[in-house]
Design an enzyme around this catalytic site. Structure first.
Site, PDB file in Angstrom:
ATOM      1  N   LYS A  80      -6.845   2.551  -2.901  1.00 32.87           N
ATOM      2  CA  LYS A  80      -7.306   0.965  -2.616  1.00 32.87           C
ATOM      3  C   LYS A  80      -8.909   0.540  -3.133  1.00 32.87           C
ATOM      4  O   LYS A  80      -9.666   1.536  -2.988  1.00 32.87           O
ATOM      5  CB  LYS A  80      -7.122   0.844  -1.018  1.00 32.87           C
ATOM      6  CG  LYS A  80      -7.378  -0.469  -0.280  1.00 32.87           C
ATOM      7  CD  LYS A  80      -6.884  -0.388   1.214  1.00 32.87           C
ATOM      8  CE  LYS A  80      -7.087  -1.655   1.771  1.00 32.87           C
ATOM      9  NZ  LYS A  80      -6.819  -1.647   3.132  1.00 32.87           N
ATOM     10  N   SER A 158      -3.609  -4.806   4.618  1.00 35.08           N
ATOM     11  CA  SER A 158      -4.441  -5.234   3.473  1.00 35.08           C
ATOM     12  C   SER A 158      -4.149  -4.367   2.111  1.00 35.08           C
ATOM     13  O   SER A 158      -4.602  -4.716   1.195  1.00 35.08           O
ATOM     14  CB  SER A 158      -5.808  -5.215   3.812  1.00 35.08           C
ATOM     15  OG  SER A 158      -6.187  -3.754   4.126  1.00 35.08           O
ATOM     16  N   SER A 182      -3.003  -1.829   7.973  1.00 33.66           N
ATOM     17  CA  SER A 182      -3.088  -2.002   6.652  1.00 33.66           C
ATOM     18  C   SER A 182      -2.351  -0.969   5.915  1.00 33.66           C
ATOM     19  O   SER A 182      -2.246  -1.089   4.496  1.00 33.66           O
ATOM     20  CB  SER A 182      -4.438  -2.417   6.325  1.00 33.66           C
ATOM     21  OG  SER A 182      -4.976  -3.292   6.882  1.00 33.66           O
TER      22      SER A 182
END
Length: 456
Positions: A80, A158, A182
């Protein structure tokens, strides 16, 4: 037809690598070829082709010489876009950080998995500053949910690009973070497995924060077994201490308040069918109220959310300056709400949290908790990009179930359990109180096939 390397589980790919049937260099080149050919260019923000090939060559030499570092040697992983990667600025899905100084070293977890022989493929897209459960990003584009064959649908956030990269068969595993859901939300919406560890189970050194009282991390992958292997490596172990628990006799409690409010019919039906399969397999199912859930929502209405208060403290100077104009307007709007949380209210939230964690642990005992990861399937992207009121309402509903676990410091695993509206995946969330990760993962190992049913 043989699966692409990126579409395999970590365990499947490991067998090929360790047996010599596939070479890490061949795998990495195939992975990048798949990424280059894939039509969705919003999944990755940075590709690390030179680094990956170098790491693959080193892995290939080790394995050829009989010096394998273990089962994960040669396995590709994506990160990420808030994990530090040596030599790159950490942008956290935002354009305002593109001019930041390159980091001098990898994040601690990146280093740990490199020591296990894993190969860093690139960074994946995300909601800006990790502050949305929808995965929409106006700067780098929004990765599209691979299961959305009718209209483009959200990936969840996210950790949006991380989930899509795995679900689309581009990489076998990607690392995400989880402050309010997330990891578990995008895993659920994309039909893959996502493990959110107890906060503090791994070091967060070199990970761009959102709310340090809530931030945790974990892998998005195809199976619970893959998550167990990754978890072990993040602790520097070559083999996991987690053992599959017999499914018969495992106690699973289903909260009856809050988490089913407004649930879509298809989500409820898929979840209920999975519960029935678990019961037939010998799990002991009970249903109960979780008073903490109602108290958390009441506190948020009265004092604001803990995550919002801490996000505002982190970004207050940025919001007061010219950078705010270059940020996602919805992230700016939500973060500024944290300014309304006064210091006495913030302290009251922390006191409430400590009390509710203790009370919930006593109520739960040795049981696991189960409820839908998200109360709805992935909605279309287009209306959310243009209607801010719809965005806010959908974001709140998307985050609701998982964020309860973050507030109570739970660990959790989202496992696909079927499909709902438009044939979109539904996630089944198994949770446990803090630091019961081994028990949770052991139960999830046994329960995964039953929970999945016919979902592949």
């Amino acid at each position: 037809m043989t699966k692409p390397f990126g579409a395999m589980t970590v365990a499947q790919l490991s067998v090929l690598i360790q047996s010599g049937a596939a070479d890490p260099v061949e795998i990495v080149r195939s992975i990048f070829e798949g990424i280059d050919k894939h039509p969705d260019k919003a999944i990755f923000t940075v590709l690390l082709k030179e680094r990956a090939v170098e790491e693959a060559r080193a892995s290939s030499r080790r394995i050829r010489d009989g010096r394998s570092l273990g089962a994960l040697d040669g396995i590709p992983i994506a990160w990420k876009d808030l994990f530090d990667i040596e030599g790159l600025a950490t942008t956290a899905g935002s354009k305002v950080l593109t001019s930041a100084a390159p980091t001098a070293s990898d994040a601690a977890i990146v280093t740990a998995l490199k020591r296990a022989g894993m190969i860093s493929i690139g960074r994946t897209n995300m909601s800006e500053f990790a502050f949305s459960g929808l995965g929409i990003n106006p700067h780098y584009g929004t990765p599209q949910n691979p299961h959305g064959i009718d209209v483009p649908r959200i990936p969840g956030g996210s950790s949006s690009g991380a989930a899509v990269a795995v679900a689309a068969g581009l990489v076998p595993v990607a690392m995400g973070t989880d402050t309010g859901g997330s990891v578990r939300i995008p895993a659920a919406l994309n039909g893959i497995a996502g493990y959110k560890a107890t906060r503090g189970r791994y070091t967060m050194d070199g990970v761009f924060p959102l709310a340090k009282s809530l931030d945790s991390l974990g892998p998005l992958c195809r199976t619970v077994k893959d998550a167990v292997w990754i978890d072990a490596a993040m602790h520097g172990l070559t083999a996991s201490k987690v053992c599959a628990r017999p499914l018969k006799g495992i106690e699973v409690a289903i909260p009856q308040n809050v988490v089913f409010d407004g649930v879509e019919h298809g989500v409820a039906a898929a979840f209920d069918a999975a519960v029935e399969r678990l019961a037939k397999a010998g799990a002991i199912i009970s249903r109960m109220a979780m008073p903490a859930f109602d108290e958390i929502l009441a506190s948020m209405a009265r004092c604001g959310a803990l995550v919002t208060a801490e996000a505002f403290a982190l970004h207050r100077e940025r919001l007061a300056g010219p950078e705010a104009a270059d940020m996602d307007r919805r992230v700016v709007m939500r973060t500024r709400l944290g300014e309304k949380t006064a210091t006495p209210d913030y302290i009251a939230i922390l006191d409430l949290r400590a009390r509710l964690i203790a009370e919930s642990e006593r109520l739960i005992g040795d049981r696991l908790l189960a409820f839908p990861s998200v109360a709805h399937v992935a909605p279309p992207i287009a209306p959310l990009e243009t209607d801010d009121d719809l965005f806010v309402a959908t974001n709140a509903k998307t985050l609701r179930n998982t964020a309860l676990g973050n507030f109570l410091d739970w660990c959790g695993v989202s496992i696909p359990c079927g499909t709902g509206d438009a044939g979109m995946p539904v996630g089944f969330l198994l949770s446990a109180p803090a630091n019961r990760d081994e028990a949770l993962l052991g139960a999830a190992l046994s329960a995964e096939a039953v929970i999945r049913g016919d979902f592949v």
